[in-house]
Each structure stands twice: as C-alpha cells, then as structure tokens.
Design an enzyme around this catalytic site. Sequence first.
Site, PDB file in Angstrom:
ATOM      1  N   LYS A  76       0.668 -12.292  -2.233  1.00  0.00           N
ATOM      2  CA  LYS A  76       0.060 -13.022  -1.401  1.00  0.00           C
ATOM      3  C   LYS A  76      -1.408 -12.762  -1.272  1.00  0.00           C
ATOM      4  CE  LYS A  76       3.899 -14.884   1.076  1.00  0.00           C
ATOM      5  NZ  LYS A  76       4.791 -14.484   2.652  1.00  0.00           N
TER       6      LYS A  76
ATOM      7  N   HIS B 168       9.509  -3.236  12.108  1.00  0.00           N
ATOM      8  CA  HIS B 168      10.559  -3.897  11.998  1.00  0.00           C
ATOM      9  C   HIS B 168      11.356  -3.544  13.473  1.00  0.00           C
ATOM     10  CE1 HIS B 168      12.257   0.055  11.364  1.00  0.00           C
ATOM     11  NE2 HIS B 168      11.322  -0.043  10.280  1.00  0.00           N
TER      12      HIS B 168
END
Length: 122
Positions: A65, A107
């Site tokens: 991206k 995370h």
Amino acid sequence: MKKMIKGVGIDAIEVERVEKIVARGDRFAKRVLTPAEFAQYEKMTGKRKVEYLGGRFSLKESFSKAMGTGLGKEIGFQDVETLWDDLGHPVMTSTKFAGKIFPSITHDNHEIITLVVLEETE
C-alpha cells in the site's frame, strides 16, 4: 541529500482469522513467508505463531500500500521480508524498494495492526 517520504501504508487483520489459517497447516505460511521468515515461524508455537504469520502478512500488505500498488503483479509476498535485529526490532527489506523502510507492528488478542513508512533520498 534530501530525504522524503515516498509512501505510508497501514493494514489490520483479525487474530481469529489467522488462527484458523494456522490450524489448517503450513501451506499458506509457505506461500506468504520468505524462507528466512518461515525458518523463524517454524520455531514458534501457539499464539506466537499466529501473531508472527499475521504480522508478516499484514506488513507485506502495508508495504504494498505504501508503494501504491497493493499485492499482485508488481509486488509479491516473496519481494518483502521482515526479520528481527539483535534487539528484537522488525527490520524490513525489499527487492522492490531501495530506500529506507520503517515498519511498525502491534497486536492484542483481537487484531494485528501494521504501519510501513517508505523514505527515499534525492
């Protein structure tokens, strides 16, 4: 030399989704991870294995991206690698980008989130 940001990419993946993938075996991991990443992955078990695979997948998405292409014809899973330095920090390299790459990963029990910043020197 002038340094400038070439791109920024961010991605997120659900831990539960990765848990299901890991439970099915190593086929997906072998496709996504480079040989060096897979060697690290094989040494892990349980939750750590899920975090590692999900994190590397998400980092590759974030990188693509930031490059403005997404994963596909121009950038594949094997074109991007993230290993640890001596202090345990992620170090990302790519055959598709010669500048400096700044990866970040986090995370919790539900999500894995990654960010990649690409820097070029003029």
